[in-house]
Design an enzyme around this catalytic site. Structure first.
Site, PDB file in Angstrom:
ATOM      1  N   LYS A  22      -8.078   0.962   2.280  1.00 39.07           N
ATOM      2  CA  LYS A  22      -7.507   1.541   1.066  1.00 39.07           C
ATOM      3  C   LYS A  22      -6.234   0.798   0.681  1.00 39.07           C
ATOM      4  O   LYS A  22      -6.037   0.415  -0.472  1.00 39.07           O
ATOM      5  CB  LYS A  22      -7.199   3.020   1.275  1.00 39.07           C
ATOM      6  CG  LYS A  22      -6.432   3.623   0.114  1.00 39.07           C
ATOM      7  CD  LYS A  22      -5.461   4.666   0.601  1.00 39.07           C
ATOM      8  CE  LYS A  22      -4.514   5.003  -0.515  1.00 39.07           C
ATOM      9  NZ  LYS A  22      -3.248   5.480  -0.090  1.00 39.07           N
ATOM     10  N   ARG A  93       0.440   6.492  -5.725  1.00 36.77           N
ATOM     11  CA  ARG A  93       1.645   5.734  -5.395  1.00 36.77           C
ATOM     12  C   ARG A  93       1.494   4.253  -5.747  1.00 36.77           C
ATOM     13  O   ARG A  93       2.428   3.627  -6.218  1.00 36.77           O
ATOM     14  CB  ARG A  93       1.930   5.887  -3.898  1.00 36.77           C
ATOM     15  CG  ARG A  93       3.210   5.275  -3.476  1.00 36.77           C
ATOM     16  CD  ARG A  93       4.362   6.102  -3.994  1.00 36.77           C
ATOM     17  NE  ARG A  93       5.606   5.373  -3.843  1.00 36.77           N
ATOM     18  CZ  ARG A  93       6.694   5.663  -4.494  1.00 36.77           C
ATOM     19  NH1 ARG A  93       6.712   6.664  -5.339  1.00 36.77           N
ATOM     20  NH2 ARG A  93       7.786   4.973  -4.313  1.00 36.77           N
ATOM     21  N   CYS A 117       0.980  11.355  -3.078  1.00 38.50           N
ATOM     22  CA  CYS A 117       1.303  12.431  -2.145  1.00 38.50           C
ATOM     23  C   CYS A 117       2.805  12.546  -1.973  1.00 38.50           C
ATOM     24  O   CYS A 117       3.506  11.553  -1.871  1.00 38.50           O
ATOM     25  CB  CYS A 117       0.662  12.155  -0.778  1.00 38.50           C
ATOM     26  SG  CYS A 117      -1.126  12.071  -0.851  1.00 38.50           S
ATOM     27  N   PRO A 123      10.617   4.581  -2.015  1.00 33.36           N
ATOM     28  CA  PRO A 123      11.143   3.867  -3.174  1.00 33.36           C
ATOM     29  C   PRO A 123      10.439   2.532  -3.412  1.00 33.36           C
ATOM     30  O   PRO A 123       9.833   1.960  -2.508  1.00 33.36           O
ATOM     31  CB  PRO A 123      12.617   3.655  -2.809  1.00 33.36           C
ATOM     32  CG  PRO A 123      12.663   3.710  -1.318  1.00 33.36           C
ATOM     33  CD  PRO A 123      11.553   4.645  -0.900  1.00 33.36           C
TER      34      PRO A 123
END
Length: 155
Positions: A22, A93, A117, A123
């Site tokens: 992934k 993300r 999530c 950051p």
């Protein structure tokens, strides 16, 4: 563990299928857009983050076809530099990878802040520092990250 020792009367035979990663796939799919051509990617996992990336790419006029469950054909020759601001961006993300793709290909990027999530801060400042080191100007407001490199990126 240094080694596995198997004791038995029969040699081992068979095949093991290794699923695609992934984390690798969510970086490689956006990178394929830099080709401005047709790219075939194999061993792509069929998961929600990949489906979200495909949706984002389609909104940017990238043609994405599934050849089979784990193979994608990506044609970015007609891609537009539309802001990546859909709900799909906010669902994952890894959507920040689009910043570099748009900046590298079009010299300008506007991408909604990534989601994903919520298990602590993650950051994107290392990416921003990298863009700045290559000559880009990066700014943000409450909804978007902007990056501009009107003279191109310079390593």
């Amino acid at each position: 563990m240094e080694k596995i020792i198997i004791h038995g009367q029969r040699p081992l035979r068979g095949e093991v299928e290794i699923n695609g990663s992934k984390n690798a796939a969510v970086a490689i799919l956006p990178a394929a857009l830099l080709a401005n051509d047709v790219v075939i990617l194999e061993n792509v996992p069929d998961i929600a983050d990949i489906k979200n990336l495909i949706q984002i790419m389609r909104e940017m006029q990238v043609k994405v076809d599934r050849i089979d469950n784990h193979t994608l054909r990506i044609d970015s020759r007609h891609m537009i530099n539309d802001c990546a601001n859909s709900e799909s961006v906010r669902k994952m993300r890894a959507s920040y990878y689009l910043l570099g793709v748009l900046l590298g290909r079009f010299k300008h990027a506007r991408v909604a802040f990534p989601g994903g999530c919520d298990f602590g801060t993650r950051p994107i400042d290392m990416h921003v520092k990298g863009f700045q080191a290559l000559g880009a100007t990066v700014s943000e407001d409450e909804n978007y990250v902007y990056a501009d490199a009107p003279d191109g990126l310079h390593g």
